[in-house]
Design a protein around this motif. Structure first.
Motif, mmCIF file in Angstrom:
data_model
loop_
_atom_site.group_PDB
_atom_site.id
_atom_site.type_symbol
_atom_site.label_atom_id
_atom_site.label_comp_id
_atom_site.label_asym_id
_atom_site.label_seq_id
_atom_site.Cartn_x
_atom_site.Cartn_y
_atom_site.Cartn_z
ATOM 1 N N SER A 6 0.843 -1.198 0.000
ATOM 2 C CA SER A 6 0.000 0.000 0.000
ATOM 3 C C SER A 6 0.874 1.241 0.000
ATOM 4 N N VAL B 141 -4.588 10.299 -0.131
ATOM 5 C CA VAL B 141 -5.382 9.099 -0.342
ATOM 6 C C VAL B 141 -4.510 7.878 -0.101
ATOM 7 N N GLU B 142 -5.149 6.802 0.287
ATOM 8 C CA GLU B 142 -4.452 5.525 0.420
ATOM 9 C C GLU B 142 -4.777 4.684 -0.790
ATOM 10 N N ALA B 143 -3.778 4.006 -1.314
ATOM 11 C CA ALA B 143 -3.967 3.134 -2.468
ATOM 12 C C ALA B 143 -3.407 1.761 -2.152
ATOM 13 N N SER C 296 -8.220 -0.511 -1.814
ATOM 14 C CA SER C 296 -8.595 0.905 -1.709
ATOM 15 C C SER C 296 -7.961 1.682 -2.851
ATOM 16 N N ASN C 297 -8.798 2.323 -3.668
ATOM 17 C CA ASN C 297 -8.279 3.030 -4.855
ATOM 18 C C ASN C 297 -7.374 2.099 -5.667
ATOM 19 N N ASP D 261 -7.327 1.146 -8.736
ATOM 20 C CA ASP D 261 -6.828 1.607 -10.027
ATOM 21 C C ASP D 261 -5.587 2.484 -9.859
ATOM 22 N N LEU D 262 -5.627 3.351 -8.851
ATOM 23 C CA LEU D 262 -4.467 4.200 -8.577
ATOM 24 C C LEU D 262 -3.285 3.338 -8.143
ATOM 25 N N LEU E 98 -6.441 7.200 -16.227
ATOM 26 C CA LEU E 98 -6.189 7.423 -14.800
ATOM 27 C C LEU E 98 -5.450 8.742 -14.568
ATOM 28 N N GLN F 85 -8.032 11.316 -14.575
ATOM 29 C CA GLN F 85 -8.842 11.259 -13.355
ATOM 30 C C GLN F 85 -8.120 11.871 -12.159
ATOM 31 N N TRP F 86 -6.851 11.531 -11.985
ATOM 32 C CA TRP F 86 -6.142 11.920 -10.772
ATOM 33 C C TRP F 86 -5.315 13.187 -10.924
#
Length: 468
Positions: free
Chosen positions: A161, A172-174, A178-179, A181-182, A447, A450-451
């Protein structure tokens, strides 16, 4: 608004070349001065919250910025940033090992040399790079290759993570849950999506008690054909525990171009010598071999040269190619071209051709769709490094021509249908598909839109927000 006109909150350490020259230099000085960004000011956040605050203020003030960990990036695309803001992440240097969970969590200010010792002391091992002075997170997000990848995969494969400050300034946490795609995008193209403030990796139990056989072996020019023939035999037969690195260098002592073979084996010395017999039987000019903890590899390989401090700001130019095939003809051509360059341009004798041939069993075991990293079939990551004393030297044109010639020769015999380039080694003149893979581009571009729709993170081989 220029970065020097921004009024930073009192809690955030800020530097400019007029008011605090030493602090500014310390926060911005790079390992390489070639194709480097330029900065008008710098900040040194001490926490994730301060990083987020800096990003919000910088974007609101239309101040371009670059976040840095070890400041070892090669790519010339970084040079597109002029008079920007440096965000030095060196203060975020926590290392937290959870032995029960078999994980380690680190900040972007942690260098490879800082991490490997504590991980071994806790009884573990993980995939890492070899250079001790590069940021662990920085090298991870481009893929993270290394001697131990045959057993543990790439560094992105150990990543569980991350916490990321994205373009909006939000944290944000990826992860896989969680998220997601990121998290997929960060693992292979991470510099395009935000500033990672912490990363958690899975650890593995140390192999062979954490001990490895390490050898540096010098081969004079007359043995190069035999050496490359021996290397070819490992193309489809590299044990997962064995990593090889070949360096074509100029030897001042011998007054000739030589090969230094660096061999690292995670197992008994007797088995290592058995596997490496095709090299040792050639009759090398010199050998230094020892059994050391895996954490000492950054200190001992290449006769310890990686652990010797190098003056910052020197010229380090680089081209690269990934290969699936070891073409003996192209390897010999590279040797001959470097030899001619060394002899014609003595000021370029610090240059080196570095041929990393690491095992890929654990790398290929991960699905190609699992991460953004596109080159899991690679068997070699080849670097064509060109060094000379100072910027503006006429040797630059000759050196760049040499780098491109050798790169194109390996592209032509690589075994890939199209040129393939490892992001962390990219020169910056490649096509975007050659770095990120054409099949990855539609998802990556979506992506990115998006981000980071305004392309705030645009200096490290930037992705487009639309593709094609």
């Amino acid at each position: 608004m220029g970065s020097r006109a921004v009024r930073w909150p009192a809690n955030i350490a800020a530097y400019d070349p007029d008011s605090d020259r030493d602090g500014f230099v310390d926060a911005t000085e790079r390992w390489s001065g070639y194709g480097a960004p330029s900065f008008a000011s710098a900040v040194r956040p001490k926490s994730e919250q301060e990083v987020a605050e800096v990003v919000k203020i910088a974007t609101a003030s239309d101040v371009p910025f670059l976040a840095t960990g070890g400041r070892h990036g090669y790519t010339t695309t970084l040079g597109a940033l002029r008079d920007g803001l440096a965000i030095d992440l060196g203060k975020l240097d926590e290392i937290r090992i959870d032995a029960a969970a078999e994980t380690v969590t680190i900040g972007p200010g942690v260098m490879v040399g800082d991490l490997v010792g504590p991980v071994l002391e806790a009884g573990f091992q993980m995939p890492t790079g070899t250079c001790p002075e590069v940021s662990v997170i920085g090298v991870t997000i481009g893929g993270g290759i290394g001697f131990f990848q045959g057993m543990f995969g790439l560094m992105i494969d150990a990543l569980l993570s991350v916490r990321v400050v994205v373009a909006s300034g939000d944290v944000v946490e990826a992860s896989a849950s969680s998220n997601a795609d990121l998290f997929w995008a960060v693992r292979g193209a991470g510099a395009n999506f935000g500033i990672i403030t912490s990363a958690t990796y899975k650890l593995s139990k140390a192999v062979n008690g954490g001990q490895v056989f390490a050898a540096d072996v010098v081969f004079p020019a007359g043995l190069r054909a035999g050496y490359f023939a021996a290397l070819k035999t490992f193309e489809d037969a590299m044990p997962a525990e064995l990593g090889l690195c070949t360096s074509i260098v100029w030897s001042e002592a011998a007054d000739e171009t030589q090969i230094v073979g660096t061999f690292v084996y995670s197992g008994p010395e007797s088995r290592a010598r058995e596997l490496l017999a095709p090299f040792f039987e050639l009759g090398p000019a010199a050998t230094r071999a020892s059994v050391v903890p895996w954490s000492k590899i950054p200190e001992v390989v290449l006769f310890g040269m990686l652990s010797v401090p190098i003056a910052p700001g020197r010229v380090h130019d680089q081209f690269t190619a990934n290969v699936r095939r070891f073409s003996v003809e192209t390897l010999n051509t590279a040797f001959e071209k470097y030899d001619a360059f060394y002899r014609a341009y003595p000021e370029g004798r610090g240059s080196a051709c570095i041929l990393e041939t690491f095992p890929n069993q654990a790398v290929r075991a991960v699905s190609g769709d699992a991460t953004a990293y596109p080159w899991r079939e690679s068997k070699g990551n080849f670097m064509f490094q060109l060094n000379w004393p100072e910027l503006g030297n006429p040797i630059e044109t000759v050196a760049n021509d040499l780098g491109r010639e050798i790169r194109d020769a390996f592209f032509a015999t690589s075994g890939f249908p199209e040129p393939a380039v490892y992001l962390n080694y990219a020169h910056g003149d490649e096509k975007i598909e050659q770095i990120y893979g054409g099949d990855k581009m539609p998802r990556l571009a979506a992506l990115k839109k998006q981000w980071d729709p305004e392309n705030v993170f645009k200096y490290n081989n930037a992705l487009p927000t639309e593709y094609p």
